[in-house]
Enzyme design. Structure first.
Site: not given
Ligand code: DGL
Length: 268
Positions: A75, A185
């Protein structure tokens, strides 16, 4: 004592980090993995640094209590906000993921690169530090992808809403003459087919998945923790999610030949 037979622990704010899991599983087929999809708390990108650190600690402790030998923070938002804290407080090696703006800066011919990422990533100190190191000639067009993670988590990958949001975010970048688009992302690689339709064939799309897998292999190998032969303990791949598992199941559908995938809904 950390052992070679332990699993690779991976976490993300949701299902997006499975794009990283796929690269890791491809490169390291002998390893067992344990993936945490913290979908109940997604998106992380709109939370404060303190909240993101608290969630990263929760996920790390959960993985360490289940025998993980390394933790991949799959992440960008959690990496850019919390990895320094995690590295300081835990002994296990951590692998993080950051937007690949350096490789993009080396490739660009128009000296203009676009980056699509969460607010938490683009506003982080780590991202600012990395971007300041780039050649001053290079222009970075930043765009916060508000709403994209929520749509993916809710299984609306191919929806009209998604197309409209992507057009709204990407068309201004195309007008600025970017020739590289960095996906900052881990949820966004799942949007590549739609992104491609909007930006056309010429702009390079760059994400960090393969680089993370290679780094995981390198760090495990240097620590003497890389599995090089299949031992009698069969490898397994567990995916734990604290919401319903429908989207996770869909995103892993292309891994059906993997007989060892276990998907569980549980609270953490
Ligand atoms: N996959 C996460 C990332 O790479 C999404 C963050 C979020 O939940 O907003 O940044």
């Amino acid at each position: 004592m950390i052992q070679k037979d332990f699993s690779i622990g991976i976490f993300d704010s949701g299902v997006g980090g499975t794009s990283i899991w796929k690269e890791i599983n491809h490169l390291l087929p002998l390893e067992s993995t344990l993936y945490l999809s913290d979908s109940k708390h997604a998106p992380y990108g709109t939370k404060s640094k303190e909240e993101i650190i608290a969630l990263a600690i929760k996920n790390t402790e959960y993985l360490l209590n289940r025998n993980c030998k390394i933790i991949v923070v799959a992440c960008n938002t959690a990496t850019t906000n919390a990895i320094a804290y995690l590295r300081k407080h835990y002994e296990v090696p951590f692998i993080g993921i950051e937007p690949a703006i350096k490789p993009a800066a080396l490739q660009t011919k128009t000296n203009t690169i676009g980056i699509l990422a969460t607010k938490g990533t683009l506003n982080s100190g780590l991202f600012e530090k990395t971007s300041q190191k780039l050649d001053k000639e290079i222009k970075i067009v930043e765009q916060i992808g508000t709403g994209l993670v929520a749509l993916i988590e809710n299984g609306k990958l191919d929806s009209e809403e998604m197309t409209q949001l992507l057009q709204h975010y990407l068309m201004p970048m195309v007008s600025e003459n970017i020739d590289c688009l960095v996906l900052g992302c881990t949820h966004y690689p799942y949007l590549i087919p739609q992104i491609r339709k909007i930006i056309g064939p010429k702009i390079h799309i760059i994400d960090s998945g393969q680089a993370v897998a290679k780094q995981t292999k390198k760090v495990l190998s240097e620590a003497g923790l890389l599995k090089t032969i299949q031992t009698k303990n069969k490898r397994s791949h567990q995916f734990l999610i604290n919401r319903d598992k429908n989207t996770l199941t869909e995103l892993l559908a292309d891994c059906e030949k993997e007989k060892s995938l276990i998907l569980l809904e549980t609270d953490f």
